[in-house]
Design a protein around this motif. Structure first.
Motif, PDB file in Angstrom:
ATOM      1  N   GLU A 205       4.450 -11.137   7.283  1.00 42.49           N
ATOM      2  CA  GLU A 205       5.527 -11.909   6.652  1.00 42.49           C
ATOM      3  C   GLU A 205       5.550 -13.365   7.108  1.00 42.49           C
ATOM      4  O   GLU A 205       6.370 -14.143   6.657  1.00 42.49           O
ATOM      5  N   ASN A 282       1.969  -3.520   5.051  1.00 47.94           N
ATOM      6  CA  ASN A 282       2.184  -3.885   3.659  1.00 47.94           C
ATOM      7  C   ASN A 282       1.415  -5.159   3.319  1.00 47.94           C
ATOM      8  O   ASN A 282       0.754  -5.743   4.170  1.00 47.94           O
ATOM      9  N   TRP A 286       4.667 -10.085  -0.321  1.00 46.99           N
ATOM     10  CA  TRP A 286       5.154  -8.769  -0.748  1.00 46.99           C
ATOM     11  C   TRP A 286       4.856  -8.483  -2.225  1.00 46.99           C
ATOM     12  O   TRP A 286       4.565  -7.364  -2.610  1.00 46.99           O
ATOM     13  N   ASP A 327       7.221  -3.999   0.625  1.00 48.02           N
ATOM     14  CA  ASP A 327       7.133  -3.926   2.091  1.00 48.02           C
ATOM     15  C   ASP A 327       7.103  -2.472   2.578  1.00 48.02           C
ATOM     16  O   ASP A 327       7.591  -2.148   3.647  1.00 48.02           O
ATOM     17  N   LYS A 354       7.636   4.129   5.460  1.00 50.98           N
ATOM     18  CA  LYS A 354       8.838   3.529   4.879  1.00 50.98           C
ATOM     19  C   LYS A 354       9.144   4.041   3.472  1.00 50.98           C
ATOM     20  O   LYS A 354      10.300   4.077   3.066  1.00 50.98           O
TER      21      LYS A 354
HETATM   22 CA    CA Z   1       6.357  -5.726   6.710  1.00 49.92          CA
END
Ligand code: CA
Length: 704
Positions: A205, A282, A286, A327, A354
């Motif tokens: 990120e 990820n 994104w 993500d 996730k």
């Molecule tokens: Ca992440």
């Protein structure tokens, strides 16, 4: 010593015999365990806690039974230590032969007597002095350390991997694992196996970054191998065949965006099959439409990748979220167990990333055995067992504008450890029930380019803070039957950010919660058996060990992790205001006789009022962007602190241009973890103050 001989031995012989027996006994007691592959795969040795997940299986299951369901209510504080000047504590301590090793704030490693807390040594890698500017990416969090033979390994925020002498805390070697120009960082625990130390990194990120893992020789720090998770620019040539294969699943000029995939947490070594499993991150950015505009699965994002532990060579992979856009990394823990599935003994791997699905994978070949939803899931209806891929729901890729999607980027389950009890066959998962809103309208996909050290998602996203359930529950602890793939019991929690779990052979289950309570449950039923208020939000998982026949439960207490930093008001409401509460290591036993220390009351900071600072709304609007790019990850959504860093709305530093200069560009608070932002222009610099004061005044108005 009891004599069994009936006649009197000559005095000299008797004393010789006694001293021989005594020295044998003490030598046995002090005989040090060799921390190697055999020791770290020995499930039956409950005295020590040698590896991150206790043993290589990552089950976080202890065979100790002294503390059991009938006596756990008598668990008392045995010893504790204060950890002044610490902030977030999220790590798993290790215990070897009655010595406890753990990493605390600013990556300082400590060795203490596991029966008293008395410090033996500490090692300070001097992160702020060494690389203060690198603290712009990531957080002052470390989830743990590794041990091999006589060495301890710590990975630092700024990307170093360091070998330390386990006996005296002296530094043996140090290597830089990250290009210092890249906005990557480390919060993970080094994984040790076969005389090698593996470390990954975070930073997906924080810029156009490309993830990788690297293995180093435990004895020397020499690099053994490196495995990249996503392909680079084909024009530069591929590092290996796996990257060549992965590149076929990407489109456009993905390398301009780094690609991401950073492996920052889940690493498991399989001693039985001699394989290494990496949970990968990820995409960067994104938004899949930017990263890979012609579509594609984008290997090896959001996958479990099996590697040869000696060479780093690719063996197989299973991708949990192809072409991810939310993500939904697969960095969560990877737990190994032999499971009897439909009459067949399966060498299984269990994984709850996730994206909301619980996966059972055959680790001999990477084949999917089953996958079911362990929390509410909106983005996919199910996993198709013929293709092994998710069946997505239309609109969830925000292709038609705003979409409400769950789980959120916080995950249905984050890095907070799940545990597995092989006796009752249950997995214990700290679970999250939250939704988020996504929208990428207004983004210029063709012109998009992220910059190092700045946060750009390529999409607007907001946590709604709303439960996905009719009963309003936002977080829970659940027991999951991995064979039947269904929930067995559930305990609703107060909020989402609850810590990792520990299972024991007495079928006990321990978990610390965001509200500061450490709880013991009957692991079969979820019935609560013991509860101690530790006075501060708990973010670290508990461990258990024994010394001289006494079983201990130990836990670090120091509110931390991403949501304790960036979570904004919803996390601020717990009242763990920055700087108020002493960080501690607590240890409990049935013979404990210590008194619980006092903790500061909960407090929600109120913004500072000022009639002198006049907010310029144009500057504040510019400042909102700068804040979102550079400040939000530590100081919180809408400049509301969640407790891991100061609440800037309540800070007098903002009111003084001179003080703000000293802290923000001058690095005056670098020893506390505040990096210097020397690259802010004067206009950017000034705009942040106006944004923070605007937020302060909004907070004051809301409180009136
Ligand atoms: Ca992440």
């Amino acid at each position: 010593m009891k004599k069994t001989v009936s006649f009197r031995l000559p005095y000299l012989l008797e004393t010789l015999l006694v001293s021989l027996l005594c020295s044998f006994a003490s030598a046995q007691q002090a005989s040090p365990i060799l921390v190697n592959d055999a020791a770290m795969s020995n499930e039956s040795n409950g005295e020590n806690w040698l590896a991150f997940g206790r043993t290589y299986s990552e089950q976080r299951f202890s065979p100790l039974t002294q503390i059991n369901q009938s006596n756990v209510s008598a668990l008392r504080l045995d010893w504790y230590i204060d950890l002044p000047n610490n902030r977030s504590l999220v790590s798993t301590p290790l215990v070897v032969d009655g010595v406890m090793y753990f990493v605390s704030s600013m990556n300082i490693v400590r060795a203490v007597d596991a029966t008293s807390g008395e410090e033996k040594w500490n090692y300070d890698p001097q992160v702020a002095q060494h690389a203060a500017r690198r603290m712009r990416a990531g957080w002052d969090n470390s989830r743990g350390i590794g041990i091999w033979e006589d060495k301890v390994f710590v990975a630092t925020w700024d990307g170093r991997l360091i070998g330390i002498d386990r006996n005296d805390g002296s530094e043996l070697w140090s290597v830089q694992t990250i290009d210092p120009e890249l906005a990557m960082y480390i919060t993970g625990a080094p994984k040790v196996f076969k005389g090698k130390v593996l470390i990954g990194n975070g930073g997906t990120e924080n810029g156009p970054n490309r993830g990788y893992v690297t293995a180093y020789e435990a004895d020397t720090g020499e690099q053994a191998w490196r495995f990249y998770i996503v392909p680079g620019n084909p024009a530069d040539g591929f590092e290996d065949e796996a990257m060549e294969m992965a590149a076929e699943t990407w489109t456009g000029e993905w390398w301009r965006h780094g690609g991401g995939g950073n492996a920052w947490h889940g690493f498991t070594y399989d001693v039985e099959l001699d394989q290494l499993y990496i949970g990968t991150g990820n995409g960067s950015p994104w938004n899949h439409k930017i990263r890979s505009p012609g579509g594609g699965d984008n290997l090896f994002l959001c996958s479990v990748v099996a590697l040869d532990p000696d060479t780093g060579e690719y063996l197989w992979h299973y991708q949990t979220t192809p072409g991810e856009s939310w993500d939904y990394n697969s960095n969560m823990d990877i737990v190994l167990a032999d499971l009897n599935i439909e009459g067949r003994q399966v060498k299984a791997l269990m994984h709850a990333p996730k994206n909301g699905f619980f996966y059972i994978i055959d680790r001999e070949n990477g084949e999917l055995i089953s996958a079911e939803k362990y929390t509410e899931v909106s983005w996919a209806s199910h996993i198709d067992m013929t293709t092994s891929k998710p069946v997505e729901i239309a609109g969830q890729r925000y292709e038609n504008g705003t979409a409400i999607v769950y789980p959120t980027p916080v995950g249905g389950h984050s890095w907070h450890a799940m545990s597995y009890n092989p006796n009752n066959g249950l997995v214990y998962i700290p679970t999250i029930h939250w939704a988020a809103t996504w929208n990428d309208e207004g983004y210029d996909f063709s012109g998009f380019q992220a910059e190092q050290w700045k946060i750009h998602f390529g999409v607007d996203f907001a946590l709604t803070g709303n439960s996905t359930r009719p009963d309003g529950v936002e977080g829970s602890l659940q027991a999951w039957d991995p064979i039947r793939q269904q929930q067995v019991w559930e305990v609703p929690a107060d909020g989402v950010w609850n810590a990792g779990t520990l299972a024991t052979a007495s079928n006990l289950l321990f978990q610390g919660r965001a509200d500061g309570h450490l709880i013991a449950y009957n692991g079969d039923s979820g019935e609560q058996l013991w509860d101690e208020n530790l006075g501060l939000g708990i973010s670290a998982p508990p461990i258990t060990y024994s010394v001289n026949g006494r079983q201990y439960i130990a836990i670090l207490v120091g509110w931390g992790g991403s949501l304790a930093a960036l979570g904004g008001q919803v996390m601020a409401d717990y009242g763990w205001a920055y700087g108020d509460h002493t960080r501690r290591l607590y240890t409990f036993s049935l013979d404990g006789a210590a008194s619980m220390p006092a903790s500061a009351p909960q407090r929600i900071p109120t913004p500072l009022a000022s009639s002198d600072f006049i907010v310029n709304t144009d500057l504040a609007t510019q400042g909102a962007t700068v804040f979102a790019e550079s400040c939000v990850f530590c100081h919180g959504f809408e400049a509301v602190s969640s407790g891991m860093a100061p609440d800037l709305r309540a800070s007098s530093v903002i009111l003084s241009a001179t003080a703000f200069e000293q802290v923000v560009r001058g690095g005056a608070l670098a020893p506390n973890g505040m990096p210097p932002f020397t690259d802010f222009s004067d206009a950017q610099f000034d705009s942040i103050r106006h944004y923070i004061r605007q937020q302060a005044e909004a907070g004051l108005a809301a409180a009136r």
